[in-house]
Design a protein around this motif. Sequence first.
Motif, mmCIF file in Angstrom:
data_model
loop_
_atom_site.group_PDB
_atom_site.id
_atom_site.type_symbol
_atom_site.label_atom_id
_atom_site.label_comp_id
_atom_site.label_asym_id
_atom_site.label_seq_id
_atom_site.Cartn_x
_atom_site.Cartn_y
_atom_site.Cartn_z
ATOM 1 N N LEU A 12 0.852 -1.178 0.000
ATOM 2 C CA LEU A 12 0.000 0.000 0.000
ATOM 3 C C LEU A 12 0.893 1.235 0.000
ATOM 4 C CD1 LEU A 12 -2.698 1.508 0.272
ATOM 5 C CD2 LEU A 12 -2.518 1.190 2.765
ATOM 6 N N ILE A 13 0.758 2.062 -1.031
ATOM 7 C CA ILE A 13 1.459 3.349 -1.108
ATOM 8 C C ILE A 13 0.379 4.417 -1.158
ATOM 9 C CG2 ILE A 13 3.056 4.778 -2.429
ATOM 10 C CD1 ILE A 13 4.313 2.180 -3.484
ATOM 11 N N GLN A 14 0.320 5.251 -0.117
ATOM 12 C CA GLN A 14 -0.856 6.081 0.095
ATOM 13 C C GLN A 14 -0.462 7.440 0.664
ATOM 14 O OE1 GLN A 14 -3.581 4.736 3.262
ATOM 15 N NE2 GLN A 14 -5.205 4.749 1.727
ATOM 16 N N TYR A 15 -1.107 8.500 0.162
ATOM 17 C CA TYR A 15 -0.881 9.857 0.673
ATOM 18 C C TYR A 15 0.599 10.236 0.639
ATOM 19 C CZ TYR A 15 -5.536 8.826 2.504
ATOM 20 O OH TYR A 15 -6.857 8.456 2.627
ATOM 21 N N VAL A 16 1.211 9.972 -0.485
ATOM 22 C CA VAL A 16 2.628 10.261 -0.668
ATOM 23 C C VAL A 16 2.778 11.388 -1.690
ATOM 24 C CG1 VAL A 16 4.687 9.331 -1.813
ATOM 25 C CG2 VAL A 16 3.601 8.041 0.028
ATOM 26 N N THR A 17 3.694 12.303 -1.414
ATOM 27 C CA THR A 17 4.076 13.343 -2.356
ATOM 28 C C THR A 17 5.502 13.075 -2.817
ATOM 29 O OG1 THR A 17 2.661 15.008 -1.324
ATOM 30 C CG2 THR A 17 4.488 15.819 -2.650
ATOM 31 N N ILE A 18 5.724 13.118 -4.127
ATOM 32 C CA ILE A 18 7.052 12.905 -4.696
ATOM 33 C C ILE A 18 7.359 14.074 -5.615
ATOM 34 C CG2 ILE A 18 8.469 11.412 -6.156
ATOM 35 C CD1 ILE A 18 6.707 9.058 -5.231
ATOM 36 N N LEU A 19 8.488 14.735 -5.385
ATOM 37 C CA LEU A 19 8.857 15.911 -6.171
ATOM 38 C C LEU A 19 10.291 15.787 -6.655
ATOM 39 C CD1 LEU A 19 7.440 18.698 -3.797
ATOM 40 C CD2 LEU A 19 6.294 17.630 -5.737
ATOM 41 N N CYS A 51 5.690 -7.253 -8.915
ATOM 42 C CA CYS A 51 4.968 -7.198 -7.646
ATOM 43 C C CYS A 51 3.504 -7.565 -7.850
ATOM 44 C CB CYS A 51 5.057 -5.799 -7.040
ATOM 45 S SG CYS A 51 6.690 -5.374 -6.406
ATOM 46 N N SER A 52 2.881 -8.084 -6.798
ATOM 47 C CA SER A 52 1.474 -8.469 -6.827
ATOM 48 C C SER A 52 0.715 -7.798 -5.692
ATOM 49 C CB SER A 52 1.332 -9.985 -6.686
ATOM 50 O OG SER A 52 1.924 -10.664 -7.779
ATOM 51 N N TYR A 53 -0.541 -7.506 -5.960
ATOM 52 C CA TYR A 53 -1.432 -6.889 -4.981
ATOM 53 C C TYR A 53 -0.829 -5.590 -4.457
ATOM 54 C CZ TYR A 53 -3.994 -11.207 -5.343
ATOM 55 O OH TYR A 53 -4.697 -12.266 -5.843
ATOM 56 N N VAL A 54 -0.879 -4.607 -5.323
ATOM 57 C CA VAL A 54 -0.331 -3.278 -5.026
ATOM 58 C C VAL A 54 -1.470 -2.268 -5.099
ATOM 59 C CG1 VAL A 54 1.326 -1.505 -5.723
ATOM 60 C CG2 VAL A 54 1.880 -3.937 -6.060
ATOM 61 N N ARG A 55 -1.533 -1.372 -4.120
ATOM 62 C CA ARG A 55 -2.475 -0.260 -4.166
ATOM 63 C C ARG A 55 -1.704 1.049 -4.059
ATOM 64 N NH1 ARG A 55 -6.608 -0.253 0.193
ATOM 65 N NH2 ARG A 55 -5.233 -1.613 1.378
ATOM 66 N N ILE A 56 -1.933 1.924 -5.016
ATOM 67 C CA ILE A 56 -1.334 3.259 -5.022
ATOM 68 C C ILE A 56 -2.489 4.241 -5.000
ATOM 69 C CG2 ILE A 56 0.111 4.871 -6.317
ATOM 70 C CD1 ILE A 56 1.434 2.363 -7.605
ATOM 71 N N GLU A 57 -2.617 5.013 -3.921
ATOM 72 C CA GLU A 57 -3.807 5.829 -3.726
ATOM 73 C C GLU A 57 -3.449 7.223 -3.222
ATOM 74 O OE1 GLU A 57 -6.818 2.218 -2.309
ATOM 75 O OE2 GLU A 57 -5.974 3.574 -0.803
ATOM 76 N N ASP A 58 -4.153 8.228 -3.732
ATOM 77 C CA ASP A 58 -4.093 9.582 -3.186
ATOM 78 C C ASP A 58 -2.666 10.115 -3.130
ATOM 79 O OD1 ASP A 58 -7.004 9.885 -2.388
ATOM 80 O OD2 ASP A 58 -6.475 8.079 -1.278
#
Length: 472
Positions: free
Chosen positions: A217-224, A240-247
């Motif tokens: 789970l990768i969530q509420y991340v800012t990358i600049l 990779c399997s079963y990955v969620r990238i959100e918000d």
Amino acid sequence: MDFKRTHLFQVLLLLGCLIVLGVKVECQKGSWSFSYVAPSCRAQSVSIAEFGGVGDGTTVNTEAFRKAIEHLSEFSETGGGQLYIPPGRWLTGSFNLTDHFTLYLHKEAVILGSQDLEDWPLIPPLPSYGMGRDAPGPRYSSLINGYNLTDVVITGDNGTIDGQGAIWWQKFHKKILKNTRGYLVELMYSKDIIISNLTFLNSPAWNLHPVYSSNILIQYVTILAPLDSPNTDGIDPDSCSYVRIEDCYVVSGDDIVAIKSGWDEYGISFGMPSQHIVIRRLVGISPTSAIIALGSEMSGGIQDVRAEDIQAINSETGIRIKTSPGRGGFVKDIFVNRMTMVNMKWAFTMTGSYGSHPDNKYDPNALPAVERISYSNIVATNVSVAGKLDGIANAPFKDICLTNVTITMAAKSKKYPWNCTYIHGLSNAVYPQPCSLLEERPAEGDAFCPSPQELDTTEENSLQHCSYSSSH
């Protein structure tokens, strides 16, 4: 560009309490406390300062990180450990995480990557790549590493991890690096991973690279990263399997999210696909690359990717599939729904001639299969080219479906909005009218393009709310 003004998820408060994106922080004189979600809560918590860490921005804290994490590893089987990074600028070289572990950054904490290349030890190339992406042979380790781990959380209340990548970019451009650059975070052969509520800046190359891992789970991340920084991909799930990238909000010199699975004969031999990936509520800016890229290293296969509620701004392309003869593998069952794009060179691109091989050992007859690609409910404005869709003569891309797509062309757009070769597919309610290889047909019922099947969520995290407090 003023990133603080455009940072959609950053909340700044001078006094009082902060509640941001699942993290709660309470501030009082002489004490502090915080909470976050994790697969399990930790029995032990220590501060980097307790192990000799100095947050002055100049003292190298690599040994302090090593000692603190080694200490916390003793609790992996008895409740796990948490390393707290207090306010300060904590300079460090590469360090490794441990099992059942949380790395937590205060909102005023900054982990800084050392600018001494010797603080990033060399490690072997990935087996599914056969060599480093920048150069043959070993590659530099990442700033934060994990190997064969279970239950790892990297989080905070919008603390910062800054790779200070300029020195790496300069050496890359001057072609004086003899080894491949490291990343900000690389977790290998691991499972039950959360990366959340942090800002990542100035990575030497890719930012977040889970590889050969699952349940992420990768969530509420800012990358600049600067828009001209080389290969600073935002998030790269790799085999990779079963990955969620959100918000998430990402500004990058390369792809915003790039899904990969190995390179040519090495990826084919390793044979681990990227699959069951969900991307939603993502905002991205990349004038030279894609918001979502599939490949080009996809030789282990990519399947079952679902993207929805995506915003692309001032970028080269919205969705891009990259492959070529020699890759083998497959890209199939890709579903993009509800995407908006503003100021784009291309809305959609597919290329079957990407090239870029690790060596001359690849089999040119290893042809990739690209099929069952669905784009629905897309709105794009100020676009130079609607679509450039180029398959492979001996392996056409097939079962491509577009429905309810409206593209407003730029004033100086190309004469022909669509350019298509070696593809087969269908379209409905697409404007401007697509190329003839996307045969226009009337819709039968509510759904024209196929929808994904219900995702098996048995491997997703069962999260707990964890809290910690301390008095000064």
